[in-house]
Design an enzyme around this catalytic site. Structure first.
Site, short mmCIF file in Angstrom:
data_model
loop_
_atom_site.label_atom_id
_atom_site.label_comp_id
_atom_site.label_asym_id
_atom_site.label_seq_id
_atom_site.Cartn_x
_atom_site.Cartn_y
_atom_site.Cartn_z
N TYR A 194 0.79 -1.16 0.12
CA TYR A 194 0.08 0.09 -0.14
C TYR A 194 0.80 1.26 0.03
O TYR A 194 1.70 1.14 0.78
CB TYR A 194 -0.90 0.14 1.43
CG TYR A 194 -1.77 1.26 1.45
CD1 TYR A 194 -2.67 1.27 0.57
CD2 TYR A 194 -1.62 2.12 2.66
CE1 TYR A 194 -3.60 2.39 0.65
CE2 TYR A 194 -2.51 3.14 2.40
CZ TYR A 194 -3.42 3.34 1.83
OH TYR A 194 -4.19 4.62 1.85
N ASP A 225 9.12 2.64 0.26
CA ASP A 225 8.03 3.31 0.87
C ASP A 225 8.43 2.85 2.37
O ASP A 225 8.01 1.88 2.82
CB ASP A 225 6.87 2.84 0.41
CG ASP A 225 5.65 3.67 1.26
OD1 ASP A 225 5.87 4.16 2.05
OD2 ASP A 225 4.41 3.35 0.70
N LYS A 253 3.87 9.25 8.85
CA LYS A 253 3.78 8.78 10.13
C LYS A 253 4.68 9.29 11.25
O LYS A 253 4.59 10.28 11.76
CB LYS A 253 3.78 6.99 10.12
CG LYS A 253 2.39 6.78 9.33
CD LYS A 253 2.19 5.35 8.90
CE LYS A 253 0.91 5.37 8.41
NZ LYS A 253 0.71 4.35 7.36
C1 LIG Z 1 0.45 4.95 5.87
C2 LIG Z 1 1.03 4.52 4.68
C3 LIG Z 1 0.82 5.36 3.43
C4 LIG Z 1 -0.04 6.37 3.26
O1 LIG Z 1 0.13 7.36 4.12
P1 LIG Z 1 -1.09 8.44 4.58
O2 LIG Z 1 -0.21 9.41 5.58
O3 LIG Z 1 -1.91 7.44 5.43
O4 LIG Z 1 -1.52 9.16 3.28
C5 LIG Z 1 1.73 5.09 2.52
N1 LIG Z 1 2.72 4.02 2.55
C6 LIG Z 1 2.49 3.16 3.66
C7 LIG Z 1 3.73 2.00 3.59
C8 LIG Z 1 1.88 3.25 4.59
O5 LIG Z 1 1.97 2.44 5.77
#
Ligand SMILES: *Cc1c(COP(=O)(O)O)cnc(C)c1O
Length: 427
Positions: free
Chosen positions: A144, A239, A267
């Site tokens: 994701y 990511d 985060k």
């Molecule tokens: C949470 C998350 C996102 C998206 O971040 P948001 O601040 O919710 O837009 C993208 N990549 C990973 C791996 C995530 O865990």
């Protein structure tokens, strides 16, 4: 457990907010329950509108590595707040945060702040495409990268190489350049690269997958991607929105010693306020406007409050290096879960790395998205309810990772292990 207030709030919320929540995972839909409305949080605990107390393993889906309402972070926020909340002009805090991330994360030479992980993912793809002059990207099934059109592709078994949008409203043409590979399967990537020679701008991956449950990379997989990308002139993007400052201070790249060209964050680097960031090699980052031609902008990017919370969080992490201790907590919990499952005769797979852990109700090891889907989701649902009733707040889905913070005490962990044992025995 009484949840009268939450029920009332939820029915009111549904009148004015789609599904009653501002992000779908919060709705408790997959476990068929009413979401709990939270009124406050402190340390490792969450408190809901009915006054119930929970030991929290969601941590706002990742940011709260120091626990909730950490005294120093709050103090820094209060101090910053009084000076004004947004200027639309550069501030020193932004430099400090960029410097800290560059110092912590081996591959990052320059950084741009945005407002969410999704925004960072959207921007990093544009930069990768602008830099390489190529259109196609490879992502991995089950990974994701936020709610971003070209990345909202899951692709079922029959459509491995064909981008099929996951959501109505994403035109097929928006995902026609998105190719799907299998996590932990280098050959699936090589095949896509061969079929699309010189057309692929980037490979984007969660180096430790955390959004299909937790699935670590197998030995050699990330290095294999690095070598392949080097050979083919493809940018490797990690990511690290979840894994950054979570599995290690330097992220998964520091832990595995494989350096991507670009990384995205979110985060933890916002300490519980809305933040995202993308960064990497200087020659690539200099393509970003106003230094270069690739446009990307944001009214609230580098917002003083978000930067203050992020800075304060990273400063504490750097000073205290809690990662060995977080790792002990997650591996202790995994061990307890494993032995409880063995004595209950329940098949269980566990994973733990730094402050992140996860488990699947599965007979066989889980290496990829397909394996994750084959786990026993129904058992998870029963299990989840039992844990919640015992005051343990887990992510309401079989496909999420869990987080411990520096605020989780030995007592919290012991209570959790006992609840786990009990939950497995419930029919
Ligand atoms: C949470 C998350 C996102 C998206 O971040 P948001 O601040 O919710 O837009 C993208 N990549 C990973 C791996 C995530 O865990």
């Amino acid at each position: 457990m009484q949840i009268t207030q939450s029920k009332q709030l939820f029915s009111r919320a549904q009148q004015r907010i789609p599904g009653g929540v501002n992000s779908p995972v919060r709705a408790f839909k997959s476990v068929n329950m009413t979401p709990l409305f939270i009124t406050r949080a402190q340390g490792s605990k969450l408190y809901d509108a009915d006054g119930n107390e929970f030991i929290d393993f969601v941590g706002s889906w990742g940011p709260m590595i120091l626990g909730h309402a950490h005294t120093e972070v709050i103090r820094k926020l209060e101090e910053t707040l009084l000076k004004g909340t947004s200027f639309g002009a550069p501030t020193e805090g932004e430099i400090l945060l960029a410097e800290m991330v560059c110092e912590a994360v081996p591959s990052v030479e320059m950084l741009r702040l945005v407002n969410s992980g999704s925004e960072a993912a959207m921007a990093v793809l544009r930069v990768a495409r602008g830099y390489t002059g190529r259109d196609k990207i490879i992502k991995f099934e089950g990974c994701y990268h936020g709610s971003v059109d070209p990345l909202l592709v899951q692709a079922g078994s029959g459509a491995m190489t064909l981008g099929i949008p996951d959501s109505p409203g994403v035109p097929a043409s928006f995902v026609e350049h998105t190719l799907q590979a299998k996590f932990n399967d280098l050959d699936s990537v090589i095949k896509l690269v061969e079929e699309n020679s010189s057309k692929i701008a980037a490979v984007i991956i969660e180096p430790v997958a955390g959004n299909m449950g937790m699935i670590p990379p197998e030995h050699g997989f990330l290095q294999g991607l690095r070598d392949l990308c080097d050979r083919e002139g493809i940018l490797l993007i990690f990511d690290e929105v979840m894994s950054g400052f979570r599995v290690d201070y330097g992220g998964a790249q520091a832990l595995f010693g494989v350096l991507p060209d670009m990384s995205i964050f979110g985060k933890i680097i916002g300490g519980g306020l809305p933040v995202g960031a993308y960064g990497g090699r200087q020659d690539i980052m200099l393509q970003v406007a106003p230094a270069g031609p690739v446009y990307q902008a944001g009214t609230l990017s580098g917002n003083p409050l978000a930067v203050a919370a992020g800075l304060s969080t990273l400063e504490i992490l750097r000073k205290e290096n809690p990662y060995p201790e977080l790792g002990q907590k997650t591996s202790w919990l995994s061990g307890e879960f494993q032995s409880a499952a063995e004595s209950a005769g329940v098949p269980l797979q566990t994973q733990a790395m730094g402050g992140m852990f996860g488990f699947f109700f599965s007979e066989t090891p889980v290496r990829n998205y397909q394996d994750a889907l084959n786990s026993d989701v129904e058992r998870f649902t029963r299990f989840f309810r039992s844990m919640l009733n015992q005051g343990i707040y887990l992510a309401p889905s079989a496909f999420e990772s869990l987080f411990v913070s520096t605020a989780h005490s030995e007592k919290d962990l012991e209570r959790t292990a006992r609840a786990f044992r009990k939950a497995l025995q419930e029919k």
